[in-house]
Design a protein around this motif. Structure first.
Motif, mmCIF file in Angstrom:
data_model
loop_
_atom_site.group_PDB
_atom_site.id
_atom_site.type_symbol
_atom_site.label_atom_id
_atom_site.label_comp_id
_atom_site.label_asym_id
_atom_site.label_seq_id
_atom_site.Cartn_x
_atom_site.Cartn_y
_atom_site.Cartn_z
ATOM 1 N N PRO A 160 -1.536 10.644 -2.815
ATOM 2 C CA PRO A 160 -2.317 11.794 -2.723
ATOM 3 C C PRO A 160 -2.089 12.846 -1.681
ATOM 4 N N GLU A 161 -2.373 13.925 -2.120
ATOM 5 C CA GLU A 161 -1.738 15.010 -1.029
ATOM 6 C C GLU A 161 -2.182 14.987 0.144
ATOM 7 N N GLY A 162 -3.719 14.543 0.298
ATOM 8 C CA GLY A 162 -4.631 14.622 1.587
ATOM 9 C C GLY A 162 -3.994 13.442 2.374
ATOM 10 N N THR A 163 -3.556 12.272 1.562
ATOM 11 C CA THR A 163 -2.917 11.134 2.491
ATOM 12 C C THR A 163 -1.583 11.627 3.071
ATOM 13 N N GLY A 164 -1.089 12.312 2.249
ATOM 14 C CA GLY A 164 0.592 12.830 2.636
ATOM 15 C C GLY A 164 0.304 13.565 4.015
ATOM 16 N N PHE A 165 -0.539 14.738 3.898
ATOM 17 C CA PHE A 165 -0.789 15.460 5.081
ATOM 18 C C PHE A 165 -1.030 14.558 6.570
ATOM 19 N N LEU B 237 0.829 -1.159 0.022
ATOM 20 C CA LEU B 237 -0.006 -0.096 -0.025
ATOM 21 C C LEU B 237 0.957 1.208 -0.052
ATOM 22 N N LEU B 238 2.007 1.091 0.958
ATOM 23 C CA LEU B 238 2.824 2.414 1.016
ATOM 24 C C LEU B 238 3.488 2.511 -0.523
ATOM 25 N N LEU B 239 3.948 1.345 -1.201
ATOM 26 C CA LEU B 239 4.769 1.573 -2.272
ATOM 27 C C LEU B 239 3.858 2.020 -3.431
ATOM 28 N N ALA B 240 2.621 1.437 -3.339
ATOM 29 C CA ALA B 240 1.811 1.798 -4.361
ATOM 30 C C ALA B 240 1.336 3.293 -4.278
ATOM 31 N N LEU B 241 1.224 3.871 -3.180
ATOM 32 C CA LEU B 241 0.906 5.438 -3.028
ATOM 33 C C LEU B 241 2.115 6.301 -3.354
#
Length: 568
Positions: free
Chosen positions: A147-152, A19-23
């Motif tokens: 995605p920017e929201g996921t990163g924040f 999941l982390l790698l895909a994102l």
């Protein structure tokens, strides 16, 4: 050997990891020129199955498996991944697919590592037990941006965890040393601050090391694990008054780039040919050739060009390796116009038209789209109605007609599974029987107008006979690890086999090819028809070439169709 408990633990860990790698990456083109999924339609005992497998584009990842039972009574269907490298002994047990509708089963399977793999389906029911092996290439083909929201969100949670951990470290160095019931010492605040400072330094060092590891892993994924087809260099030269196509594997960097490494001495014949090369002239897609280059040495293949017009051509080359790994290699090549026969020396005229392989075929048709001045008249994609449904027809070079039967609509939908049916009628409109072509009822090539989607189809689906045969034999092998034979001996034995096939009469050759690929048998109710299962991956304008054989002659029909995105 991977036990079920260990396998399940690894799956749980890889859910988070993948999941982390895909994102953290962005999309790129898939490996099989825009058609990465596998579609199979075959008979297994009393069962007729239509199978769709969508491999993951990030590995480790899950492959989506869908099975439609078209004939037979099924009680359950199990599925498991089997890698060529580890074979049956290193594979997990079957996971049961879930019934999701009438005669439909679905499930997800983890593919843990890159490489040549297969998915084995075990069918059980009143009509008996059967097994089907479907080759699947487990390769990483995509990069994605988080995605920017996921990163924040992750950054905020991470910062919160760091603050909590530093606070805990400071408290353990101060408040944790105070005996219950006693007053805290005067310097406890300093101890707490010192503990938090040391904890902060340690956490910063840990995070710096983790970031370095992550960047290294991402770089390795991008440069090594991410699939790239083997590079080839194609060229045209004139030899003995003939235009010769040369295809050369580009091995630059093979020694220090393990992603590029291929076992080029271990290429397998598919339908009796080491290489299937398709040339299509752009932009009109009007000139088409299906060639079978001869191997000159390990890196170089050659074929004599037929009477194709000059121009710029897209080249799609299909090869299969001993591991069952199959890939399509692409290039563009400028083909010079053929020299007029009248200008050739008399002794060279005959040789100028002689193909290098008896099964080579080609066709020059109308360019894709509607001809000028014929905007309101039928053309290649809708000129008739067959049994109340839209259809199309095209005259073949022997005077017979090829008909596209049961076309669901004039405009098809992307992602929808279709069975493309084609029939042959003679000049009087009667059913015209067809003969095996390279051991099968027919072949088809589908190409999007911009060349970004390409697939070589067979009546049983989108996969290679040689890949299936290699993986089936590996499953039957009891060895835990596969050991390759001597490369020179293997290559020479394959060349001897190919040379022998060329000397056999057509009937005997087809009999030998059919015996080598029993899983590719796809008998039709009437012997003038051929069908191909396929799902168009993207919207666009597509051209379809369908090839059959009659009276010893390869016949090619060409059809156009429009594909739109689904409404829902």
């Amino acid at each position: 050997m991977i036990t079920n408990r260990k396998y399940n633990w690894i799956k749980g860990f890889l859910v988070v990891y993948s999941l982390l790698l895909a994102l953290t990456h962005s999309p790129i083109v898939s490996a099989h020129v825009g058609s990465s999924g596998v579609i199979v339609q075959k008979q297994a005992g009393k069962y007729q199955l239509l199978i769709s497998i969508k491999p993951p584009d990030v590995v480790p990842g899950t492959a989506s498996v869908t099975v439609f039972v078209e004939q037979g009574s099924v009680g359950s269907i199990g599925a498991r991944p089997i890698y060529f490298r580890s074979g049956d002994k290193g594979a997990p047990t079957h996971d049961l697919l879930t019934p999701t509708g009438q005669n439909r089963y679905e499930g997800d399977l983890w593919l843990m590592d890159s490489g040549s793999s297969s998915i084995e389906l075990s069918i059980d029911g009143p009509d008996g037990k059967q097994q089907v092996v479907v080759p699947v290439m487990a390769v990483a083909t995509a990069l994605r941006d988080m995605p920017e929201g996921t990163g924040f969100g992750l950054a905020a949670m991470g910062l919160l965890l760091v603050v909590m951990l530093i606070t805990i470290i400071g408290a353990s160095n101060a408040d944790g040393l105070v005996v219950p019931g006693q007053a805290p010492p005067v310097k406890i605040g300093r101890r707490r601050l010192a503990g938090m400072s040391v904890g902060l330094v340690v956490i910063v060092l840990i995070l710096a090391g983790w970031r370095s590891w992550w960047n290294s892993t991402a770089e390795d994924y991008r440069n090594v694990q991410l699939y790239r087809p083997t590079p080839i260099r194609s060229s045209i030269k004139i030899a003995d008054a003939q235009r010769q196509l040369t295809i050369q594997f580009d091995t630059t960097g093979f020694g220090n780039d393990r992603q590029k490494r291929r076992t080029l001495s271990y290429i397998l014949p598919d339908h009796g040919k080491l290489m299937h090369a398709f040339l299509v002239r752009v932009p009109g897609l009007d000139a088409f050739a299906h060639l079978h280059p001869n191997r000159r040495d390990t890196l170089n293949y050659e074929a004599t060009l037929p009477a194709l017009p000059g121009g710029k051509y897209l080249l799609y080359t299909d090869v299969v390796y001993r591991s069952g790994f199959s890939e399509t290699l692409t290039d563009t090549v400028d083909v010079p116009a053929p020299k007029p026969i009248a200008l050739l020396p008399g002794a060279k005229v005959a040789s100028a038209a002689k193909p290098s392989d008896i099964d080579d075929s080609w066709l020059v048709a109308e360019p894709m789209g509607v001809k000028a001045g014929a905007e309101n008249v039928p053309h290649l994609d809708n000129d008739m109605v067959v049994c109340g449904k839209p259809g199309a027809s095209i005259k073949l070079t022997d005077g017979s007609t090829m008909l596209w039967m049961d076309k669901p609509a004039q405009v098809l939908e992307a992602g929808k599974l279709y069975t493309l049916k084609f029939a042959i009628a003679d000049a009087l409109g009667k059913a015209a029987p067809i003969e095996p072509y390279l051991g099968m009822g027919g072949h088809a090539v589908i190409l999007r107008s911009d060349g970004t989607v390409y697939i070589h189809l067979h009546p049983v689906g989108t996969y290679s006979m040689a890949a299936e045969g290699s993986l089936v034999s590996r499953i039957a092998d009891t060895a835990r690890t596969f050991h390759y034979p001597n490369a020179v001996h293997f290559r020479d034995s394959i060349d001897t086999y190919i040379a022998r096939l060329k000397t056999l009469p057509e009937a005997e050759k087809n009999k030998l090819l059919a015996a080598a690929m029993p899983g590719m048998s796809h008998p039709m109710k009437t012997n003038n028809m051929v069908e191909f299962p396929y799902a168009f991956p993207r919207a666009g304008h597509y051209r379809i070439w369908v090839q059959v054989k009659r009276n010893g002659q390869v016949l090619t029909g060409v059809f156009d169709t429009q594909v739109d995105e689904p409404l829902l």
